[in-house]
Design a protein around this motif. Sequence first.
Motif, PDB file in Angstrom:
ATOM      1  N   PRO A  45       0.819  -1.220   0.000  1.00 11.81           N
ATOM      2  CA  PRO A  45       0.000   0.000   0.000  1.00 11.81           C
ATOM      3  C   PRO A  45       0.851   1.266   0.000  1.00 11.81           C
ATOM      4  O   PRO A  45       1.768   1.414   0.801  1.00 11.81           O
ATOM      5  CB  PRO A  45      -0.808  -0.126   1.304  1.00 11.81           C
ATOM      6  N   GLY A  46       0.553   2.141  -0.925  1.00  6.51           N
ATOM      7  CA  GLY A  46       1.224   3.428  -1.013  1.00  6.51           C
ATOM      8  C   GLY A  46       2.514   3.438  -1.799  1.00  6.51           C
ATOM      9  O   GLY A  46       3.023   4.516  -2.140  1.00  6.51           O
ATOM     10  N   LEU A  47       3.072   2.278  -2.112  1.00  3.89           N
ATOM     11  CA  LEU A  47       4.384   2.229  -2.760  1.00  3.89           C
ATOM     12  C   LEU A  47       4.371   2.913  -4.125  1.00  3.89           C
ATOM     13  O   LEU A  47       5.262   3.710  -4.447  1.00  3.89           O
ATOM     14  CB  LEU A  47       4.852   0.779  -2.895  1.00  3.89           C
ATOM     15  N   ALA A  48       3.369   2.627  -4.941  1.00  7.64           N
ATOM     16  CA  ALA A  48       3.331   3.172  -6.299  1.00  7.64           C
ATOM     17  C   ALA A  48       3.283   4.695  -6.310  1.00  7.64           C
ATOM     18  O   ALA A  48       3.749   5.333  -7.258  1.00  7.64           O
ATOM     19  CB  ALA A  48       2.136   2.598  -7.055  1.00  7.64           C
ATOM     20  N   ASP A  49       2.746   5.285  -5.249  1.00  9.86           N
ATOM     21  CA  ASP A  49       2.611   6.742  -5.193  1.00  9.86           C
ATOM     22  C   ASP A  49       3.915   7.455  -4.841  1.00  9.86           C
ATOM     23  O   ASP A  49       3.961   8.689  -4.846  1.00  9.86           O
ATOM     24  CB  ASP A  49       1.533   7.131  -4.176  1.00  9.86           C
ATOM     25  N   THR A  50       4.964   6.705  -4.513  1.00 11.70           N
ATOM     26  CA  THR A  50       6.230   7.318  -4.095  1.00 11.70           C
ATOM     27  C   THR A  50       7.278   7.319  -5.205  1.00 11.70           C
ATOM     28  O   THR A  50       8.443   7.630  -4.946  1.00 11.70           O
ATOM     29  CB  THR A  50       6.797   6.587  -2.864  1.00 11.70           C
ATOM     30  N   ASP A  51       6.869   6.965  -6.428  1.00 10.04           N
ATOM     31  CA  ASP A  51       7.783   6.959  -7.574  1.00 10.04           C
ATOM     32  C   ASP A  51       9.039   6.135  -7.275  1.00 10.04           C
ATOM     33  O   ASP A  51      10.166   6.630  -7.364  1.00 10.04           O
ATOM     34  CB  ASP A  51       8.170   8.391  -7.944  1.00 10.04           C
ATOM     35  N   PRO A  52       8.865   4.845  -6.932  1.00  9.76           N
ATOM     36  CA  PRO A  52      10.032   4.048  -6.566  1.00  9.76           C
ATOM     37  C   PRO A  52      10.911   3.720  -7.754  1.00  9.76           C
ATOM     38  O   PRO A  52      10.445   3.663  -8.904  1.00  9.76           O
ATOM     39  CB  PRO A  52       9.407   2.772  -5.987  1.00  9.76           C
ATOM     40  N   TRP A  53      12.188   3.500  -7.467  1.00  5.92           N
ATOM     41  CA  TRP A  53      13.105   2.992  -8.465  1.00  5.92           C
ATOM     42  C   TRP A  53      12.885   1.497  -8.667  1.00  5.92           C
ATOM     43  O   TRP A  53      12.611   0.756  -7.720  1.00  5.92           O
ATOM     44  CB  TRP A  53      14.546   3.174  -8.010  1.00  5.92           C
ATOM     45  N   SER A  54      13.059   1.027  -9.878  1.00  2.00           N
ATOM     46  CA  SER A  54      13.313  -0.386 -10.139  1.00  2.00           C
ATOM     47  C   SER A  54      14.808  -0.522 -10.386  1.00  2.00           C
ATOM     48  O   SER A  54      15.564   0.444 -10.273  1.00  2.00           O
ATOM     49  CB  SER A  54      12.519  -0.855 -11.362  1.00  2.00           C
ATOM     50  N   SER A  55      15.246  -1.704 -10.757  1.00  2.00           N
ATOM     51  CA  SER A  55      16.665  -1.885 -11.074  1.00  2.00           C
ATOM     52  C   SER A  55      17.098  -0.968 -12.213  1.00  2.00           C
ATOM     53  O   SER A  55      18.248  -0.521 -12.264  1.00  2.00           O
ATOM     54  CB  SER A  55      16.939  -3.346 -11.436  1.00  2.00           C
ATOM     55  N   ARG A  56      16.184  -0.653 -13.138  1.00  2.00           N
ATOM     56  CA  ARG A  56      16.535   0.217 -14.260  1.00  2.00           C
ATOM     57  C   ARG A  56      16.919   1.623 -13.783  1.00  2.00           C
ATOM     58  O   ARG A  56      17.932   2.177 -14.207  1.00  2.00           O
ATOM     59  CB  ARG A  56      15.373   0.323 -15.248  1.00  2.00           C
ATOM     60  N   GLU A  57      16.095   2.205 -12.927  1.00  2.00           N
ATOM     61  CA  GLU A  57      16.375   3.553 -12.457  1.00  2.00           C
ATOM     62  C   GLU A  57      17.626   3.591 -11.595  1.00  2.00           C
ATOM     63  O   GLU A  57      18.390   4.564 -11.629  1.00  2.00           O
ATOM     64  CB  GLU A  57      15.181   4.117 -11.687  1.00  2.00           C
ATOM     65  N   ALA A  58      17.862   2.539 -10.822  1.00  2.00           N
ATOM     66  CA  ALA A  58      19.080   2.487 -10.010  1.00  2.00           C
ATOM     67  C   ALA A  58      20.314   2.419 -10.903  1.00  2.00           C
ATOM     68  O   ALA A  58      21.314   3.108 -10.673  1.00  2.00           O
ATOM     69  CB  ALA A  58      19.040   1.285  -9.065  1.00  2.00           C
TER      70      ALA A  58
END
Length: 480
Positions: free
Chosen positions: A154-167
């Motif tokens: 819950p709430g994770l998608a709203d925080t603009d998380p990195w995946s391995s690509r963004e890292a």
Amino acid sequence: MADTFDVVVIGAGPVGENVADRAVQGGLTVAIVESELVGGECSYWACMPTKALLRDAAALRAAHRLPGARAAVTGGPDPAAVLARRDAFASHWHDEGQVAWLTGAGISLYRGTGRIVATRTVEVTGADGEPVVLEARHAVVVATGTSAFRPPIPGLADTDPWSSREAASARTVPERLAVIGGGVVGAEMATAFAALGSHVTVVARDGLLPSVEPFASDLVVRSLTEQGVTLHLSAQPSRVERDEDGAVRLHLTDGSRLEADRVLVATGRTPNTRTIGLENVGLGAGDWLDVDESLRVLGADGTPIGDGWLYAAGDVNHRALLTHQGKYQARALGDAIAARAEGTAVDGSPWGRHAVTADDRAVPQVIFTDPEIATVGHTAATAAAAGLRFRAVEYDLGAVAGASLHADGYAGRAGMIVDEDRKTIAGFTVVGPDVGELLHAATIAITGEVPVDRLWHAVPAYPTISEVWLRLLETYGRQA
């Protein structure tokens, strides 16, 4: 009117490229379809850029472990220089070089999204929205790879998380980085960003690197802790939220809370098969593709689709999610398709030596943490699960003369799994600084099924870290 080729490959990553190249070398015509960059995940967002992120810090650590070199080293890594070198290894996210290679190899490139619409038929929709139909005389190969899996927190998608690509392609180093997941990606990126100056926190429900031997993961846990990384190894986020000041707050199941500027989600992979038309061949959109030993895609009844025209290679078939294993599959598959197209029988069948056999017995992997972990074949846990009658043997790598020369205070350990019925090596794991180059000897011993009695005659040079093989054999002999 359709464009016709002998083989159509969907996905121009390293796996698709190798299938296409081997088929062309076998005398076939090949079209390859790619919706993103030619060269795929490994070239731009995984193997190459991530290892470039890790290498500078590894070199500095190596210098600090030698007193003479340490005296010449001042300061830590330069993040800007590290990121610039990473950019070069990712070709600055341009694929002109890879496209030129395809052209030189005689492979036709179609840019767009490929979708199977009928037997041996792929429809490609490019940027202009106009579909192009490709027909394959012999085979269609799915080599679309995987994408990062985002758990439904819950709430994770709203925080603009990195995946391995963004890292892997980050333009700046966050002051505080929270990593969700303790697998290879999570452990390697925690290592990289801690060295670049981030305060890193890892949240890993199942522990750090749970699939490797405990003696190996324990050394990495100790090292990360010494580097200031905070570890929550029996917890997971119950919810995530972003504060008004932009900070991300993670609420964990162990009752603790933490704040970060960025969150990296590294909780596994999902197949890129949702939009490729699997429903048109009786399979479910988004499914992993089950294959036989010749990599023919199997239907719900466990038999090849149609007359065996559809294949899947690389991560998408879930056999071994590693670039080198996917390329191994690709080489075998390209040769096999060419042999089948010619009607050539190899070893009494259309497949013979082209069948993929290494994916369940001798899968090598190097994890580029500090210290490195190199592993191939069984661990004690997987050997037990497989019902092997085995003996596990371990040795202190730091006690080997070559290791003590390599670095002061060298800390490492090696272990092998011996199949007691066959008297061959069934698994090997080593952890320590710069141990990745030790791995291929073990891979050859396992793949070649070299008897333990013969390994005594493979004499390691002195003083090298490879002398650990002699010490493991001596330990095995003393336990007999």
